[in-house]
Scaffold this motif. Structure first.
Motif, PDB file in Angstrom:
ATOM      1  N   LYS A  16      36.615  37.462  28.843  1.00 49.00           N
ATOM      2  CA  LYS A  16      36.181  38.881  29.234  1.00 49.00           C
ATOM      3  C   LYS A  16      36.177  39.069  30.879  1.00 49.00           C
ATOM      4  CE  LYS A  16      33.956  42.959  27.660  1.00 49.00           C
ATOM      5  NZ  LYS A  16      32.670  43.901  25.944  1.00 49.00           N
ATOM      6  N   GLU A  17      35.440  38.951  31.620  1.00 53.79           N
ATOM      7  CA  GLU A  17      34.933  38.706  32.852  1.00 53.79           C
ATOM      8  C   GLU A  17      35.728  38.525  33.883  1.00 53.79           C
ATOM      9  OE1 GLU A  17      32.243  38.892  36.479  1.00 53.79           O
ATOM     10  OE2 GLU A  17      31.367  38.445  34.909  1.00 53.79           O
ATOM     11  N   LEU A  18      36.852  38.121  33.189  1.00 52.51           N
ATOM     12  CA  LEU A  18      37.977  37.232  33.807  1.00 52.51           C
ATOM     13  C   LEU A  18      39.149  38.669  34.254  1.00 52.51           C
ATOM     14  CD1 LEU A  18      39.599  35.060  36.098  1.00 52.51           C
ATOM     15  CD2 LEU A  18      39.664  33.302  33.743  1.00 52.51           C
ATOM     16  N   GLU A  19      38.987  38.799  32.727  1.00 49.89           N
ATOM     17  CA  GLU A  19      40.099  39.636  32.189  1.00 49.89           C
ATOM     18  C   GLU A  19      40.273  40.828  32.906  1.00 49.89           C
ATOM     19  OE1 GLU A  19      40.021  40.000  28.495  1.00 49.89           O
ATOM     20  OE2 GLU A  19      41.295  38.156  27.136  1.00 49.89           O
ATOM     21  N   ALA A  20      38.941  41.177  33.535  1.00 52.76           N
ATOM     22  CA  ALA A  20      38.057  42.972  34.298  1.00 52.76           C
ATOM     23  C   ALA A  20      38.837  42.140  35.829  1.00 52.76           C
ATOM     24  CB  ALA A  20      36.914  42.709  34.220  1.00 52.76           C
ATOM     25  N   VAL A  21      38.592  40.388  36.718  1.00 56.34           N
ATOM     26  CA  VAL A  21      38.701  40.598  38.053  1.00 56.34           C
ATOM     27  C   VAL A  21      39.619  40.694  38.006  1.00 56.34           C
ATOM     28  CG1 VAL A  21      38.838  38.670  39.285  1.00 56.34           C
ATOM     29  CG2 VAL A  21      36.395  39.067  38.096  1.00 56.34           C
ATOM     30  N   VAL A  22      41.108  39.769  37.161  1.00 52.28           N
ATOM     31  CA  VAL A  22      42.655  40.201  37.128  1.00 52.28           C
ATOM     32  C   VAL A  22      42.925  41.767  37.088  1.00 52.28           C
ATOM     33  CG1 VAL A  22      44.706  39.735  36.505  1.00 52.28           C
ATOM     34  CG2 VAL A  22      43.156  37.656  36.101  1.00 52.28           C
ATOM     35  N   GLY A  23      42.868  42.510  36.192  1.00 54.23           N
ATOM     36  CA  GLY A  23      43.129  43.434  35.969  1.00 54.23           C
ATOM     37  C   GLY A  23      42.665  44.850  37.904  1.00 54.23           C
ATOM     38  N   ARG A  24      41.192  44.547  37.889  1.00 61.01           N
ATOM     39  CA  ARG A  24      40.918  45.106  39.664  1.00 61.01           C
ATOM     40  C   ARG A  24      41.871  44.588  40.799  1.00 61.01           C
ATOM     41  NH1 ARG A  24      35.632  45.368  40.823  1.00 61.01           N
ATOM     42  NH2 ARG A  24      35.712  46.813  42.271  1.00 61.01           N
ATOM     43  N   LEU A  25      42.676  43.615  40.582  1.00 57.93           N
ATOM     44  CA  LEU A  25      43.034  43.084  41.733  1.00 57.93           C
ATOM     45  C   LEU A  25      44.406  43.331  41.054  1.00 57.93           C
ATOM     46  CD1 LEU A  25      41.869  39.217  42.134  1.00 57.93           C
ATOM     47  CD2 LEU A  25      40.946  40.940  43.691  1.00 57.93           C
ATOM     48  N   PRO A  31      39.413  47.437  48.225  1.00 58.15           N
ATOM     49  CA  PRO A  31      39.456  47.410  49.617  1.00 58.15           C
ATOM     50  C   PRO A  31      39.501  45.353  50.066  1.00 58.15           C
ATOM     51  CG  PRO A  31      38.050  48.398  49.011  1.00 58.15           C
ATOM     52  CD  PRO A  31      38.521  48.184  47.600  1.00 58.15           C
ATOM     53  N   LEU A  32      39.530  44.902  51.024  1.00 54.25           N
ATOM     54  CA  LEU A  32      40.388  43.640  51.219  1.00 54.25           C
ATOM     55  C   LEU A  32      39.063  42.882  51.399  1.00 54.25           C
ATOM     56  CD1 LEU A  32      41.842  41.065  52.109  1.00 54.25           C
ATOM     57  CD2 LEU A  32      41.675  41.717  54.592  1.00 54.25           C
ATOM     58  N   GLU A  33      38.195  43.013  51.285  1.00 54.80           N
ATOM     59  CA  GLU A  33      36.493  42.297  51.296  1.00 54.80           C
ATOM     60  C   GLU A  33      35.940  42.575  49.615  1.00 54.80           C
ATOM     61  OE1 GLU A  33      34.717  40.392  53.852  1.00 54.80           O
ATOM     62  OE2 GLU A  33      36.882  40.939  54.875  1.00 54.80           O
ATOM     63  N   ASP A  34      36.486  43.159  49.648  1.00 58.56           N
ATOM     64  CA  ASP A  34      36.080  43.173  47.709  1.00 58.56           C
ATOM     65  C   ASP A  34      36.563  42.504  47.113  1.00 58.56           C
ATOM     66  OD1 ASP A  34      33.758  44.917  48.388  1.00 58.56           O
ATOM     67  OD2 ASP A  34      35.280  46.246  47.828  1.00 58.56           O
ATOM     68  N   SER A  35      38.481  42.281  47.561  1.00 57.48           N
ATOM     69  CA  SER A  35      39.413  41.561  46.856  1.00 57.48           C
ATOM     70  C   SER A  35      39.310  40.127  47.445  1.00 57.48           C
ATOM     71  CB  SER A  35      40.757  41.704  47.726  1.00 57.48           C
ATOM     72  OG  SER A  35      41.367  43.035  47.324  1.00 57.48           O
ATOM     73  N   ILE A  36      38.650  39.162  47.987  1.00 52.97           N
ATOM     74  CA  ILE A  36      38.073  38.604  48.400  1.00 52.97           C
ATOM     75  C   ILE A  36      36.616  37.524  47.276  1.00 52.97           C
ATOM     76  CG2 ILE A  36      37.463  36.758  50.201  1.00 52.97           C
ATOM     77  CD1 ILE A  36      38.729  38.443  51.621  1.00 52.97           C
TER      78      ILE A  36
END
Length: 80
Positions: A16-25, A31-36
Motif C-alpha cells: 500500500k505504501e509502495l503504491e502511494a510512493v509511486v503515485g507521488r513520484l 521537489p528533488l530532495e523529497d523525490s530522492i
C-alpha cells in the motif's frame, strides 16, 4: 510516508505504501530532495515485498511436498 520501519511492515502495508510512493513520484510535483527520499523508501519497500513473497513461496513449497520432497499437489511454479 509512513514512519513505520519497513522491516516491521506486513506485505499488505508495504504494498500500500509502495503504491502511494509511486503515485507521488509519478505526479511530478515532488521537489528533488523529497523525490530522492521517496525513491529510496520505495526501493526498500520493493525489496521487502519481494522478500515476503519469496518466504510465502517457500512455505507453499513445504506444504505441497511430502517428507521425501516429492510434490503432493501444487508445485511452486504453479503459483507464479
Amino acid at each position: 510516508m509512513n514512519g513505520t520501519p519497513v522491516a516491521e511492515m506486513s506485505f499488505e502495508e508495504a504494498m500500500k505504501e509502495l503504491e502511494a510512493v509511486v503515485g507521488r513520484l509519478e505526479s511530478g510535483d515532488v521537489p528533488l530532495e523529497d523525490s530522492i527520499k521517496l525513491y529510496e523508501r520505495g526501493a526498500a519497500l520493493k525489496d521487502h515485498c519481494q522478500k515476503k513473497l519469496a518466504e510465502a513461496e517457500e512455505k507453499v513449497a513445504l506444504i505441497t511436498t511430502d517428507a521425501d520432497g516429492n510434490p503432493k499437489g501444487l508445485q511452486p511454479a504453479d503459483i507464479k
